[in-house]
Design a protein around this motif. Structure first.
Motif, short mmCIF file in Angstrom:
data_model
loop_
_atom_site.label_atom_id
_atom_site.label_comp_id
_atom_site.label_asym_id
_atom_site.label_seq_id
_atom_site.Cartn_x
_atom_site.Cartn_y
_atom_site.Cartn_z
N ARG A 172 0.82 -1.22 0.00
CA ARG A 172 0.00 0.00 0.00
C ARG A 172 0.85 1.26 0.00
O ARG A 172 0.35 2.33 -0.32
CB ARG A 172 -0.96 -0.01 1.19
CG ARG A 172 -1.94 -1.19 1.12
CD ARG A 172 -3.06 -1.09 2.13
NE ARG A 172 -3.95 -2.24 2.02
CZ ARG A 172 -4.96 -2.32 1.16
NH1 ARG A 172 -5.19 -1.32 0.33
NH2 ARG A 172 -5.73 -3.40 1.13
N ASP A 211 -0.76 -7.67 4.09
CA ASP A 211 -1.78 -6.76 3.57
C ASP A 211 -1.35 -6.18 2.21
O ASP A 211 -1.15 -4.97 2.08
CB ASP A 211 -2.04 -5.63 4.57
CG ASP A 211 -3.21 -4.75 4.15
OD1 ASP A 211 -4.12 -5.26 3.46
OD2 ASP A 211 -3.22 -3.56 4.50
N GLN A 269 -1.63 -4.90 -1.70
CA GLN A 269 -2.66 -4.18 -2.43
C GLN A 269 -2.96 -4.82 -3.78
O GLN A 269 -4.11 -4.93 -4.17
CB GLN A 269 -2.24 -2.72 -2.65
CG GLN A 269 -3.32 -1.88 -3.35
CD GLN A 269 -2.90 -0.43 -3.52
OE1 GLN A 269 -1.71 -0.13 -3.43
NE2 GLN A 269 -3.85 0.45 -3.75
N ARG A 270 -1.90 -5.25 -4.48
CA ARG A 270 -2.09 -5.85 -5.80
C ARG A 270 -1.12 -7.02 -5.97
O ARG A 270 -0.11 -7.10 -5.30
CB ARG A 270 -1.86 -4.82 -6.91
CG ARG A 270 -2.83 -3.65 -6.89
CD ARG A 270 -2.79 -2.89 -8.23
NE ARG A 270 -1.47 -2.33 -8.51
CZ ARG A 270 -1.14 -1.77 -9.67
NH1 ARG A 270 -2.03 -1.71 -10.66
NH2 ARG A 270 0.08 -1.27 -9.86
N LYS A 329 -6.10 -6.46 -8.25
CA LYS A 329 -6.30 -5.99 -6.87
C LYS A 329 -6.49 -7.18 -5.93
O LYS A 329 -7.29 -8.08 -6.19
CB LYS A 329 -7.51 -5.07 -6.79
CG LYS A 329 -7.34 -3.76 -7.56
CD LYS A 329 -8.56 -2.88 -7.42
CE LYS A 329 -8.38 -1.56 -8.16
NZ LYS A 329 -9.58 -0.69 -8.06
N ASP A 335 -7.84 -7.25 -3.00
CA ASP A 335 -9.16 -7.28 -2.35
C ASP A 335 -10.18 -8.02 -3.22
O ASP A 335 -11.13 -8.61 -2.71
CB ASP A 335 -9.64 -5.86 -2.07
CG ASP A 335 -8.81 -5.19 -1.00
OD1 ASP A 335 -8.13 -5.92 -0.24
OD2 ASP A 335 -8.81 -3.93 -0.93
N GLU A 336 -10.00 -7.96 -4.56
CA GLU A 336 -10.94 -8.61 -5.46
C GLU A 336 -10.61 -10.10 -5.63
O GLU A 336 -11.41 -10.82 -6.22
CB GLU A 336 -10.91 -7.92 -6.83
CG GLU A 336 -11.39 -6.47 -6.78
CD GLU A 336 -11.30 -5.81 -8.12
OE1 GLU A 336 -10.82 -6.46 -9.10
OE2 GLU A 336 -11.71 -4.62 -8.24
N ARG A 363 -9.70 -12.06 -2.94
CA ARG A 363 -9.97 -12.78 -1.70
C ARG A 363 -11.39 -13.30 -1.69
O ARG A 363 -12.27 -12.79 -2.32
CB ARG A 363 -9.74 -11.85 -0.49
CG ARG A 363 -8.28 -11.45 -0.30
CD ARG A 363 -8.10 -10.73 1.00
NE ARG A 363 -6.70 -10.44 1.29
CZ ARG A 363 -6.11 -9.30 1.00
NH1 ARG A 363 -6.81 -8.32 0.42
NH2 ARG A 363 -4.84 -9.11 1.26
#
Length: 224
Positions: free
Chosen positions: A77, A180, A182-183, A219, A221-222, A224
């Protein structure tokens, strides 16, 4: 005593029935195309993949003659990028070290890699037939590109395979960016191996050919 024998027979019969069902589904997946197969193929494929996938490449006239694998890296991040993580080698080594009960985890990577390069044979022949037109198209493009266009279904298959590899790679890098990221970016490599007759010959400089293909960042987040 009688109750014990009945229970044992029931267990054996149940196991035999499950084993028979497994082989029936495996045979069904390799049967000629029929309306029944088209209707139920997705369900059968969902059961067989990835651990029981039917792969006849061992008997193919053109077997694999290269070493291929997947690397992945993460963007944090704060904008920093991690080193590449080897997603493939660990499970390949585990499979090689256990000849009787090899790990099938490596198939989670090898199957999507095959899907990425699995284009339609008819379209491949048409592309080869019209190489001159393709070369002209590359020359005329203003963006400097030159990739042969994929059909929508081919592109969809490739996108799904890359997405799966990215999601799987994310699970193999739990400590990236402090847990954590980000991409995620996936890199696929293919190293051509020497012919079997020259397998023990010392390698010469410049003969080790490695093809690398980097895919787009996705990404985390997409995934997970």
């Amino acid at each position: 005593m009688t109750s014990h024998l009945v229970t044992r027979r029931a267990v054996l019969l149940g196991g035999a029935a499950l084993l028979g069902l497994h082989f029936a589904l495996a045979a069904f997946s390799q049967a000629p195309a029929t309306p029944l197969k088209v209707r139920h193929f997705d369900e059968v494929k969902g059961y067989l993949n990835p651990y029981f996938a039917q792969n006849w490449m061992l008997f193919a006239p053109d077997p694999l003659a290269d070493d291929r694998g997947v690397l992945a890296r993460a963007q944090c991040r704060d904008g920093s990028v991690t080193d590449y993580h080897d997603v493939t080698t660990t499970y390949v080594r585990e499979a090689q070290e256990s000849r009787f009960f090899p790990s099938r985890m490596s198939r989670l990577v090898s199957a999507p890699m095959q899907s990425i390069n699995a284009t339609d044979p008819l379209l491949d022949r048409l592309r080869e037939k019209h190489e001159d037109d393709i070369a002209k198209d590359r020359k005329d493009r203003k963006d400097g590109g030159g990739e042969v266009r994929l059909m929508p279904e081919e592109q969809k298959t490739q996108d799904n395979a890359v997405r799966f590899l990215s999601r799987y790679s994310l699970t193999q890098m739990p400590d990236a960016c402090g847990g954590d990221p980000q991409r995620i970016q996936v890199r696929m490599y293919v190293r051509e191996l020497p012919p079997w007759s020259k397998r023990n010959a010392p390698a010469k400089a410049g003969e080790d050919t490695v093809q690398v293909q980097d895919f787009d960042w996705l990404k985390a987040d997409e995934l997970r």
